[in-house]
Design an enzyme around this catalytic site. Structure first.
Site, mmCIF file in Angstrom:
data_model
loop_
_atom_site.group_PDB
_atom_site.id
_atom_site.type_symbol
_atom_site.label_atom_id
_atom_site.label_comp_id
_atom_site.label_asym_id
_atom_site.label_seq_id
_atom_site.Cartn_x
_atom_site.Cartn_y
_atom_site.Cartn_z
ATOM 1 N N GLY A 15 0.809 -1.212 0.000
ATOM 2 C CA GLY A 15 0.000 0.000 0.000
ATOM 3 C C GLY A 15 0.843 1.262 0.000
ATOM 4 N N GLY A 17 -0.287 4.453 0.373
ATOM 5 C CA GLY A 17 -1.020 5.593 0.919
ATOM 6 C C GLY A 17 -0.160 6.383 1.886
ATOM 7 C CG PHE A 18 -1.670 9.972 3.765
ATOM 8 C CD1 PHE A 18 -0.942 11.086 3.384
ATOM 9 C CD2 PHE A 18 -3.017 9.929 3.444
ATOM 10 C CE1 PHE A 18 -1.524 12.129 2.690
ATOM 11 C CE2 PHE A 18 -3.616 10.966 2.750
ATOM 12 C CZ PHE A 18 -2.867 12.072 2.369
ATOM 13 C CB VAL A 83 -1.080 -8.189 -2.128
ATOM 14 C CG1 VAL A 83 -0.827 -9.371 -1.197
ATOM 15 C CG2 VAL A 83 0.204 -7.383 -2.319
ATOM 16 C CD GLU A 174 -13.320 18.813 2.958
ATOM 17 O OE1 GLU A 174 -12.652 19.316 3.873
ATOM 18 O OE2 GLU A 174 -12.920 17.859 2.266
ATOM 19 C CG ASP A 305 -7.504 4.985 6.886
ATOM 20 O OD1 ASP A 305 -7.062 5.637 7.836
ATOM 21 O OD2 ASP A 305 -7.940 5.503 5.840
ATOM 22 C CB ALA A 322 -4.112 12.228 6.347
#
Length: 423
Positions: A15, A17-18, A83, A174, A305, A322
């Site tokens: 992964g 991501g952050f 994966v 948003e 997460d 995040a």
């Protein structure tokens, strides 16, 4: 996979991501071989996906090549793959491009959209978790405008100009604000033959207030900002079904709409192979200890997460945003180095830096530990924090230019149907 053989301990990260990229950065050039695997070759700055969806930004300004992040890391490698399974008995993972062994495995797969078992909404609604999904929403919105301009009946035009957003969290709020700015600033200029008053934006939230994870002060401010922009806010209301054209709710409210955007929740995205006991059923998140080790596995970790770490302040795990992911990635990087050097691990402690959400031009809310405020200053703080959090200097410059241009001209420059969306 063609990863070079090495005497260095191998850390495989699933992964980008952050959590994953911050871990990879902290392991750079530390006598460790790092293998980062992701099904995309780029990192997505997800907090700004809604701006791609609403024509405010192009996707390349919120995405950053993963290989570019690793380019100066001599013992770090990236592989584009998905994966499929973890085989802990042999310290192996199975991917779409082959198998690879690991000394330490880190799962940072994040989340996917949670439709809560509603197959109709899953089939016909629009999720917004990835760049392609954000582009689909952008295309659909603009295509609806074009179709509305040539609609033969008021009913057809009404369905095309009704935009339904489900979920009153930061993403939903948003996005609702951004679409409202399209209505107020773009529709009158680009579509002279359409009446902006015919465009309706509905935000549905199941709880009693929007931004329920933030303070009541932020919720009240955000709802006022949304209503000022012309958004119809409906709290204590859930969408029960959507067949692609008709929206039904628990309040017996029914409307015709060609667009339903689902922002009502996420669920973990685990990988097959580990004991079922290590997964929290409802959240689909791995149970981890204070060092982010997956329970029952000494050399398998989960961060971001996908990880659920129960602690005093967060009995249900840290918020899936995040900051916890970034901090866990950094701390685990240091802990893996300690582990390799036979030193004691240090427990993870989350430093809450606050929460924020923007609703539109000069409109945002910020919750800090001792201060809560909204309006222009909150909007400026929101912009600064997000700008500095972006990966890559180029992306910061491009987004700053776009925001400045949009602010001066009341415009959204990315109004392009590059890839038409078909339901």
């Amino acid at each position: 996979m063609n990863i070079p053989q090495s005497n260095l301990p191998r850390v495989v990260i699933i992964g980008g991501g952050f959590a994953g990229i911050n871990l990879a950065k902290n392991l750079a050039n530390k006598n460790i071989q790092v293998v980062l695997i992701d099904k995309h070759n780029y990192h997505t700055f997800q907090p700004l996906l809604y701006q791609v969806s609403s024509s405010g930004l192009e996707p390349d300004s919120i995405a950053y090549p993963l290989r570019k992040i690793l380019k100066n890391h001599k013992s770090s490698f990236f592989r584009l793959a998905e994966v499929e399974q973890i085989v802990p008995e042999t310290n192996t993972i199975v991917t779409t491009i082959g198998e690879i062994t690991y000394d330490y495995l880190v799962i940072a797969t994040g989340t996917k959209t949670n439709f809560f078992g509603n197959k109709d909404i899953e089939s016909h609604g629009m999720p917004m978790k990835t760049v392609p999904q954000a582009l689909n929403i952008r295309s659909l919105i603009l295509q609806n405008f074009e179709k509305a301009a040539i609609a033969n009946t008021n009913e057809e035009r009404e369905a095309l100009l009704n935009f339904v957003i489900v979920g009153g969290g930061p993403t939903g709020v948003e996005l609702a604000g951004a679409i409202a700015e399209l209505k107020n600033n773009i529709l009158p200029k680009d579509y002279h033959d359409l009446n902006p008053d015919d465009m309706k934006i509905y935000l549905f939230e199941g709880s009693d207030r929007v931004l329920s994870s933030m303070s009541k002060h932020a919720s009240k401010k955000a709802e006022a900002f949304l209503k000022d922009l012309g958004v119809n806010v409906n709290c204590n209301t859930t969408v029960t079904s959507y067949d692609g054209s008709k929206v039904s709710t628990n309040s017996e409210m029914v409307m015709e709409s060609e667009t339903l955007i689902w922002a009502a929740g996420v669920i973990g995205d685990p990988i097959q192979g580990l004991n079922k006991d290590v997964l929290i059923d409802k959240a689909n998140r791995y149970k981890v200890n204070a060092y982010n080790q997956v329970l029952d596995y000494e050399n398998i970790f989960a961060i971001g997460d996908i990880a659920l770490m129960e602690c005093k302040d967060y009995p249900n795990g840290h918020p899936q945003v995040a900051q916890p992911a970034i901090q866990q990635g950094k701390v685990l990087g240091k802990n893996l180095i300690r582990l390799i050097n036979n030193k004691a691990l240090k427990p993870f402690k989350y430093k809450d830096k606050g929460s924020m959400a923007t609703i539109g031009r000069n409109k945002a809310v910020v919750d800090l530990k001792h201060y809560k405020f909204g309006g222009f200053f909150a909007w400026f703080v929101w912009m600064f924090v997000h700008l500095m959090s972006l990966v890559g200097f180029r992306n910061r410059v491009v987004i700053l230019f776009n925001w400045t241009y949009n602010y001066i001209n009341f415009d959204k420059a990315a109004r392009l149907i590059i890839r038409p969306f078909k339901k």
